[in-house]
Enzyme design. Structure first.
Site, short mmCIF file in Angstrom:
data_model
loop_
_atom_site.label_atom_id
_atom_site.label_comp_id
_atom_site.label_asym_id
_atom_site.label_seq_id
_atom_site.Cartn_x
_atom_site.Cartn_y
_atom_site.Cartn_z
N VAL A 1 0.81 -1.22 0.00
CA VAL A 1 0.00 0.00 0.00
C VAL A 1 0.84 1.27 0.00
CG1 VAL A 1 -1.99 -1.11 1.09
CG2 VAL A 1 -0.26 0.02 2.52
N SER B 1 -7.75 2.74 15.15
CA SER B 1 -7.50 2.02 16.40
C SER B 1 -7.98 2.86 17.56
CB SER B 1 -6.00 1.76 16.56
OG SER B 1 -5.71 1.23 17.84
N TYR C 1 2.60 4.69 16.25
CA TYR C 1 1.43 3.94 15.79
C TYR C 1 0.15 4.69 16.15
CZ TYR C 1 -2.15 0.27 15.78
OH TYR C 1 -3.30 -0.47 15.58
N ALA D 1 -0.24 7.80 16.73
CA ALA D 1 -0.31 9.04 15.94
C ALA D 1 -0.83 8.75 14.53
CB ALA D 1 1.06 9.70 15.88
#
Length: 258
Positions: free
Chosen positions: A71, A149, A162, A164
């Site tokens: 990605v 999340s 992560y 952020a």
């Protein structure tokens, strides 16, 4: 109008979906549920073999195909989009489930890891949205579900960057929803709490105390199941969510309310 929440009720009949990170975890559970509900699915994953396994499992009736997609690489994303359109003629749904995690103190982290987290979790989501949106705008219909999340809502120690990136996905989703609402495109985000996925288990293996700590961080005192996240994605992908956009759906066992 009576709405059915029954699994297997063809809530996505004749819809075409692309699911990133579909080779395992939440992405694989979502692919299985979407096909069960009548969708045709392009399963993409950085691990092409994992994507192929899921697609073969679901290919009855030609309802699933696979593509190896990084990605962070625009050309691979555009090829997957092109192949989906060539095969089925449209894209109704995009689920951005691909992601990576970290487990390290911020002061011990390194910039290369930060760059990769940002590229996969945030920029990868943005690139895939950019690739599918012109076709959704042209048809004046689309459902985009981004996976963030609960850590992006409340922060998580040893997962600073992560967290952020996932907060960034949340903000990106809300802003994009405003831009494309006039085209009848819904953009929403799921915010899972600790969920029993290969990524979570790999991170916790290196620090077993984290595993127990995260379970205790939920009001229900358990990990979520990928199928529970997939059920949330199904609602947001279905026509039942027509009046829901720019929404953050927390599927976290009460993590954020503690």
């Amino acid at each position: 109008m009576e709405m059915s929440g029954q699994v297997g009720s063809d809530r996505l009949r004749d819809k075409v979906a692309i699911i990133t990170g579909g080779g395992s975890g939440i992405g694989a559970a979502t692919a299985r549920l979407f096909v069960k509900e009548g969708a045709k699915v392009m399963v993409t994953d950085l691990d092409g073999n994992a994507a192929e396994r899921i697609a073969r499992e679901l290919e009855a009736g030609g309802k699933a195909v696979a593509a190896k997609v990084d990605v962070t690489r625009r050309e691979e994303i555009e090829k997957a989009v092109h192949d989906t359109l060539e095969r089925w003629g449209k894209i109704d749904i995009l689920v951005n489930s691909a992601g990576m995690g970290e487990l390290d103190w911020f002061l011990d982290g390194n910039e290369d890891t930060w760059d990769k987290l940002i590229a996969v979790n945030l920029k990868g989501t943005m690139l895939f949205c950019r690739a599918v949106l012109p076709y959704m705008v042209e048809r004046k219909y689309g459902k985009i579900i981004n996976v963030a999340s609960a850590a992006g809502k409340i922060g998580a120690g040893m997962q600073v960057v992560y967290s952020a990136t996932k907060a960034g996905v949340d903000g990106f989703t809300k802003s994009l929803a405003r831009e494309v609402a006039r085209y009848r495109i819904n953009v929403n985000v799921i915010c899972p709490g600790p969920t029993d996925t290969p990524m979570f288990n790999q991170l916790s293996e290196d620090n077993p105390k984290i595993y127990e700590r995260l379970i205790q961080a939920t009001a229900q005192r358990r990990l979520g199941r990928p199928e529970e996240q997939a059920a949330a994605a199904l609602f947001l992908a279905s026509d039942e969510s027509e009046f829901v956009t720019g929404h953050s759906l927390l599927v976290d066992g009460g993590t954020t309310m503690i």
